[in-house]
Scaffold this active site. Structure first.
Site, short mmCIF file in Angstrom:
data_model
loop_
_atom_site.label_atom_id
_atom_site.label_comp_id
_atom_site.label_asym_id
_atom_site.label_seq_id
_atom_site.Cartn_x
_atom_site.Cartn_y
_atom_site.Cartn_z
N LYS B 102 -38.27 -15.19 40.83
CA LYS B 102 -36.85 -15.30 40.50
C LYS B 102 -36.10 -14.67 41.66
O LYS B 102 -36.14 -13.45 41.86
CB LYS B 102 -36.53 -14.56 39.20
N ALA B 189 -28.28 -14.81 32.78
CA ALA B 189 -27.30 -13.71 32.73
C ALA B 189 -26.03 -14.07 31.97
O ALA B 189 -25.55 -15.19 32.04
CB ALA B 189 -26.92 -13.23 34.13
N GLY B 190 -25.55 -13.08 31.25
CA GLY B 190 -24.28 -13.21 30.55
C GLY B 190 -24.40 -13.35 29.04
O GLY B 190 -23.43 -13.12 28.32
#
Lengths: 65, 260
Positions: B102, B189-190
């Site tokens: 990643k 993400a988020g």
């Protein structure tokens, strides 16, 4: 002789990377080693000898996202 | 389509679960292992860090992750240059014997937004070196197309800043990204709660990656299970095909035969 391991100075007798990892009890772990910014393959640990001023990075996996 | 047959692939490797989870910020390894199990994830992210030479009594994270069951996805979290990210990936490959990485190259400590210029540089090098690169990037369709052109195995646009829990702030860009690329699109993400994960899947994303939403919940194991269900629910809703949004009502009951 003096070497830098993970950013810290260490005084060690002349030895192979394999023996050094053994001396700090790192050898049974899933680690990766970089010697002077080049990746060292596991098969090279026994045949690679540390020299004065060498920079060693020893890393492993920790929790992360 | 049944959930059973709905598999997906990253660089030729097949996965059933569309949820990918992180391993950071748990109370202990035991809790982390239980949360991963509850999430149903098959891909777990890990970070690469220096071994603590002076305190060698620490347990290894890998004692708690069965590598026959899970695919490790080492990250380059904390890297602010292409050089550091590439170095970290090479170390990760040597430690983990897998090509999956990643790739994140951060631009700013406050936002943790990606430095896309450095990201492209790092991705180009890593693809050439045979890595399977999954880049964390902005929700920018042009960036995602460039990353695909470089040979990345997937693109991972952010839904919102890392750890913010703000959900998917620009679903329209995510939709355009999916039209723009052929490789899997993974929202990374988020996510704050289950509905955010469901929305990502309802948009048609191939997967969702999260860490803090689970590890930071009051009950991480319960939240992991809720994310498991949400991702499956969202995916199924996407496959089922939602009704169009309309401004006015359409009656569900027959208009004929009303009394009076």
């Amino acid at each position: 002789m003096k070497i830098i391991v993970n950013g810290e100075e260490q005084i060690i007798p002349a030895m192979s990377v394999h023996d050094f990892l053994h001396s700090i009890e790192c050898d049974p772990m899933p680690i990766a080693v970089e010697l002077n910014r080049s990746i060292l393959k596991k098969s090279e640990y026994r045949t690679t000898f540390l020299a004065e001023g060498d920079q060693l990075e020893i890393v492993w996996f920790v929790g992360g996202g | 389509m049944s959930q059973h047959s709905d598999t997906w692939k990253i660089a030729g490797r097949e996965f059933r679960s569309r949820l990918m989870v992180g391993t950071g910020k748990y109370a202990d390894f035991q809790q982390m292992a239980q949360a991963i199990e509850a999430s149903g994830a098959e891909i777990v992210t890990v970070a690469v860090r220096r071994v603590n030479i002076s305190d060698r009594n620490k347990e290894s994270l890998l004692d708690y992750i069965d590598l026959k069951k899970y695919t490790l996805l080492p990250n380059t979290a904390g890297c602010y240059s292409a050089d550091d990210a590439v170095r970290t990936c090479r170390l990760a490959r040597e430690a983990g014997l897998s090509d999956f990485v990643k790739l994140e190259v951060l631009g700013d400590e406050k936002t943790l937004f990606p430095d896309n210029e450095e990201l492209l540089k790092a991705a180009a090098i890593l693809v050439k070196e045979g890595f399977t690169v999954l880049p964390y990037t902005s929700d920018d369709p042009i960036m995602c197309r460039k990353l695909e052109d470089l040979g990345c195995a997937a693109v991972m646009p952010l839904g919102a800043p890392i750890g913010s829990g703000l959900g998917i702030r620009n679903p329209y860009n995510i939709r355009i990204i999916m039209e723009n690329v052929k490789v899997p699109v993974i929202v990374d993400a988020g996510v704050g709660t289950a509905s955010d994960a469901a929305i990502a899947m309802e948009l048609g994303c191939d997967g969702v990656l999260m860490n803090t939403a689970i590890s930071g919940a009051r009950d991480p194991i319960a939240m992991a299970e809720s994310m498991n269900l949400a991702v499956r629910a969202g995916r199924l809703a996407y496959l089922a095909g939602r009704i169009p949004r309309k401004l006015y009502a359409t009656a569900s009951s027959p208009l004929e035969g009303v009394i009076g």
